[in-house]
Design an enzyme around this catalytic site. Structure first.
Site, PDB file in Angstrom:
ATOM      1  N   HIS A   7     -42.453  16.552 -41.393  1.00 12.72           N
ATOM      2  CA  HIS A   7     -42.771  17.490 -40.434  1.00 12.72           C
ATOM      3  C   HIS A   7     -41.762  17.587 -39.252  1.00 12.72           C
ATOM      4  O   HIS A   7     -40.890  16.422 -39.095  1.00 12.72           O
ATOM      5  CB  HIS A   7     -44.155  17.513 -39.676  1.00 12.72           C
ATOM      6  N   HIS A  79     -39.462  15.221 -32.251  1.00 10.31           N
ATOM      7  CA  HIS A  79     -39.064  14.323 -33.250  1.00 10.31           C
ATOM      8  C   HIS A  79     -38.995  14.890 -34.669  1.00 10.31           C
ATOM      9  O   HIS A  79     -39.696  16.128 -34.852  1.00 10.31           O
ATOM     10  CB  HIS A  79     -39.757  13.133 -33.134  1.00 10.31           C
ATOM     11  N   GLU A 130     -39.366   9.679 -36.722  1.00 10.98           N
ATOM     12  CA  GLU A 130     -40.365   9.078 -37.465  1.00 10.98           C
ATOM     13  C   GLU A 130     -40.229   8.784 -38.736  1.00 10.98           C
ATOM     14  O   GLU A 130     -39.709   9.645 -39.474  1.00 10.98           O
ATOM     15  CB  GLU A 130     -41.604  10.024 -37.173  1.00 10.98           C
TER      16      GLU A 130
HETATM   17 CO    CO Z   1     -44.969  13.162 -36.033  1.00  9.06          CO
END
Ligand code: CO
Length: 134
Positions: A7, A79, A130
């Site tokens: 994502h 992020h 991440e």
């Molecule tokens: Co995230």
């Protein structure tokens, strides 16, 4: 080592307004808000054919995205998240190469119920990164 883009996360001040943009203006499928008190955010997912967008709204005074929103009052990309097959092996490999893992370096349970880690933006092209166990 990294696999699929899981994502892209966008931080917003007003989740309801952001949901309206994605659902009504862009015509996307948007999930119900999911409070994540342990991460200091409320999250909504937008499911796209090839990836997801995560909308993050701060929860509480100590939200980890509060400072970001002070600097980016209109919201912005916060992020990116890549999938890895083995998060501990990925962490150890990155640490051995001098990359900084945020927090205590131990994976936490992320929004999808899977272990996640965050990597210092200064080591990854200015982008908070991440990793999520696939
Ligand atoms: Co995230």
């Amino acid at each position: 080592m990294i696999g699929r883009l899981n994502h892209v996360a966008i931080a917003v001040q007003d989740l309801a307004a952001a949901v309206a943009v994605y659902r009504d203006t862009l015509g996307a499928e948007v999930t119900e808000p999911l409070p994540q008190p342990e991460h200091g955010v409320t999250v909504v997912f937008i499911t796209l054919p090839n990836t997801k967008i995560e909308l993050l709204e701060p929860m509480g005074d100590n939200s980890p995205i509060a400072k970001f929103l002070e600097k980016n009052p209109n919201g912005g990309i916060h992020h990116v998240c890549y999938e890895v097959d083995d998060i501990l092996a990925a962490r150890d490999r990155l640490k051995a190469q001098g990359a900084r893992v945020l927090g205590d370096g131990e994976p936490k349970t992320g929004a999808h119920g899977k272990p996640v880690l965050f990597l210092h933006p200064k080591d990854f092209c200015g982008t908070l990164t991440e990793l999520e166990q696939a």
